[in-house]
Design an enzyme around this catalytic site. Structure first.
Site, PDB file in Angstrom:
ATOM      1  N   PHE A   1     -23.782  17.149 -41.323  1.00  0.00           N
ATOM      2  CA  PHE A   1     -24.000  18.572 -41.067  1.00  0.00           C
ATOM      3  C   PHE A   1     -25.247  18.785 -40.210  1.00  0.00           C
ATOM      4  O   PHE A   1     -26.298  18.222 -40.473  1.00  0.00           O
ATOM      5  CB  PHE A   1     -24.149  19.320 -42.399  1.00  0.00           C
TER       6      PHE A   1
ATOM      7  N   LYS B   1     -35.264  13.366 -41.396  1.00  0.00           N
ATOM      8  CA  LYS B   1     -35.758  14.136 -42.545  1.00  0.00           C
ATOM      9  C   LYS B   1     -36.391  13.231 -43.600  1.00  0.00           C
ATOM     10  O   LYS B   1     -37.423  13.584 -44.190  1.00  0.00           O
ATOM     11  CB  LYS B   1     -34.618  14.954 -43.140  1.00  0.00           C
TER      12      LYS B   1
ATOM     13  N   GLU C   1     -34.643  29.440 -30.389  1.00  0.00           N
ATOM     14  CA  GLU C   1     -35.357  28.219 -29.994  1.00  0.00           C
ATOM     15  C   GLU C   1     -35.622  28.147 -28.499  1.00  0.00           C
ATOM     16  O   GLU C   1     -36.632  27.575 -28.066  1.00  0.00           O
ATOM     17  CB  GLU C   1     -34.566  26.976 -30.435  1.00  0.00           C
TER      18      GLU C   1
END
Length: 617
Positions: free
Chosen positions: A138, A188, A76
């Site tokens: 997570f 998300k 990244e």
């Protein structure tokens, strides 16, 4: 506290779609589809990134886009620096994308880099589902909180319907005023939810009003000081390049007749070969440029920020000078050095107005006489030119390698440098006569910048040759992006200036630590660990580069130098890496030791310039 929908900003014209300018009719899409459509509409044609769980919903519609190319990087950090290189080569906003947690935190270094160097960047990160935020789920990291000090602004998006507006605002904020990075963190579930998409959205930035037009009174005061001064200097920073003000700068310089210094971030803003150009100021600047600022009675700072690498010990910097400081960011003015005439505005508008004001002063018979000043400047320039010694053992001089790369490169080549000795030599010994030909990490000093930045520049400007000038230390931080280049038809050229050491740190150890070379040797381990390996090349950069799909060459002799560079220039169907084995004791001169006054500049080792009778005038 993290911001969700709100941003500090101003009412501006709404972003227009790229085709036709008509509002698109609302249609049902997912948040992820809305994100990709929004990127298309703001004109993003290239995104550098890596998918992962939280950002994965966005990668599905990205696969169907015919207007956005995704370049799959290998780390990244490479995505972020590539987006920077793309932005600097094209003048557009660079875009990088990563998933939550470690994906997002790996973007922190390039975001900080873009913040320090005022690069327009939008970083899009996935975030865990909104109900899980704050639970240590997570791959959760508070990337909005982490990056708040190093972004121009950032957003946390938890509702799908907010995505088009936030993307439009992010691109607007990144590219206007003082450019910089903006982070958009999207939960998300916002990517997965159904929403309607229409374009353009209504932007609401009530506190964001960058001042671009300078105050007329301040401009008149600056023009008067310029014509009254006896020893003026135009101190030019990277803001002049960001404002696309190089043509105006040349007119102003020639109109006034004042000397020009261009910072490390401004190389190419004023032609290196122009007779009024004194070179780069600062810790490793030319003697003439550093001394001109010290002896000046007026410094006109244009898009520069009085960085510590330029000023040296701040309270001894330019003791005789009045300061005109023009910058688009009002926070920079007076931050390090008080300004006698502060000017807030876009560099292009400031310089254009200054030209008119100086012309008016001239028409009224007020014209500066800098003849005595130029006598001094020319004496310093002729007595202490930039130069280097060839190694006595017949090995390659790193300065000569870089100089010849510059001489043999095709017209319009972009040069990207890592950080360290090779960066300073590339600044000194390659001529930059045009804007947009020099990319480097100035403020942050990020090792590993060169290869991914060169990749991004080549992706954005495929018609131009791109050379990365890298050190063997920097190269080992981000060379995995050569795989990205090989697989995506991004044929950059990389010069590894291989002296077997962390060269700039070793130089400081030579000068300030009694030649105790603690942990700066790269080509071998400590004497008591595997002594049989000493003298071997670990890693072998030629083999490593070939394994990543590159054409690789090694050069060890000055006799082969031009032939090898020309061979590299002739290959354009894949990345090329040249391992230049250079002398390890070469140093960067001139030098002002950290924390000392610029008056203590050393032209070379044990060579302190003699400024004669004019030292204290």
């Amino acid at each position: 506290m993290p911001m969700t929908e709100q941003a500090t900003g101003a009412h501006h014209p709404q972003p227009r779609p790229r085709s036709g300018g008509q509002h698109s009719a609302p249609e049902q899409v997912t948040g992820a589809q809305s994100l990709i459509r929004s990127l298309e509409e703001v004109g993003a044609d290239t995104v550098f990134g890596i998918p992962g769980g939280a950002i994965l919903p966005a990668y599905d519609p990205l696969m169907d886009s015919t207007r956005v190319r995704h370049v799959l990087v290998r780390h990244e950090q490479g995505a972020g620096h590539a987006a920077e290189g793309y932005a600097l080569a094209t003048g557009k906003v660079g875009v990088c994308m990563a998933t939550s947690g470690p994906g997002a935190t790996n973007l922190v270094t390039p975001i900080a880099n873009a913040h320090m160097d005022s690069v327009p960047l939008v970083a899009i990160t996935g975030q865990v589902a909104s109900a899980s935020i704050g639970t240590d789920a997570f791959q959760e990291a508070d990337i909005v909180g982490i990056t708040m000090p190093i972004t121009k602004h950032n957003f946390l998006v938890t509702k799908a319907e907010d995505i088009p507006r936030v993307i439009a605002q992010a691109f607007h904020i990144a590219s206007t005023g003082r450019p910089g990075p903006v982070l958009v963190d999207i939960a998300k579930d916002a990517l997965q939810a159904k929403t309607t998409f229409s374009w353009p959205p209504t932007m609401d930035l009530p506190g964001y009003r960058p001042v671009t037009k300078p105050h007329a009174k301040q401009i008149r005061e600056a023009a008067k000081l310029i014509t009254q001064a006896r020893r003026p200097v135009l101190y030019v920073g990277g803001g002049v390049l960001k404002a696309k003000a190089t043509a105006e700068l040349k007119v102003l310089a020639e109109l006034t007749g004042a000397p020009v210094t261009t910072t490390l971030m401004a190389l190419g803003a004023f032609p290196d070969d122009h007779p009024q150009h004194l070179g780069m100021p600062g810790m490793h600047g030319s003697v003439a440029a550093v001394t001109a600022l010290q002896k000046a009675d007026l410094i006109v700072a244009l898009g520069a920020r009085f960085d510590d690498r330029v000023t040296g010990k701040l309270d001894s910097f330019a003791p005789f000078a009045k300061i005109v400081h023009a910058d688009i960011d009002p926070a920079e003015i007076g931050k390090n050095r008080a300004a006698d005439v502060p000017i807030v505005g876009d560099a292009r508008e400031v310089i254009a107005d200054l030209i008119q004001a100086v012309q008016k002063e001239h028409s009224e018979g007020h014209q500066g006489d800098y003849s005595m000043w130029w006598n001094d400047l020319n004496r310093w320039r002729e007595t202490y030119p930039l130069g280097y010694d060839q190694p006595g053992d017949g090995s390659l001089s790193p300065q000569q390698v870089i100089e010849r790369i510059g001489k043999l490169a095709p017209e319009g080549t972009i040069f990207a440098a890592g950080v360290g000795q090779h960066q300073m030599w590339a600044a000194h010994f390659i001529e930059y006569d045009k804007p947009g030909t020099w990319l480097n990490s100035g403020g942050a000093g990020t090792m590993g910048y060169a290869v991914p930045a060169a990749m991004g520049a080549k992706a954005g400007a495929p018609e131009r040759a791109v050379w990365a000038i890298d050190g063997d230390g920097c190269f080992q931080m981000t060379n995995q992006e050569l795989t990205t280049c090989a697989l995506n038809n991004i044929p950059i050229k990389v010069a590894v200036i291989n002296n077997g050491a962390l060269g700039m740190v070793r130089q400081w150890q030579t000068l300030f630590y009694n030649q105790r070379y603690s942990n700066t040797v790269l080509h071998s381990g400590p004497d008591d660990v595997n002594p049989e390996a000493r003298g071997t090349r670990v890693p072998d950069f030629v083999k490593l580069s070939e394994a990543m799909g590159c054409y690789a060459i090694r050069c060890e002799s000055p006799d082969d130098l031009d032939k090898v560079i020309e061979e590299a220039n002739s290959i354009n169907d894949r990345p090329v890496v040249v391992d230049f084995i250079v002398h390890e004791d070469a140093m960067v001169w001139p030098m002002v030791a950290a924390g000392t006054s610029n008056d203590e500049i050393m032209a070379a080792r044990d060579v302190r310039p003699d400024f004669g009778d004019n030292e204290d005038d």
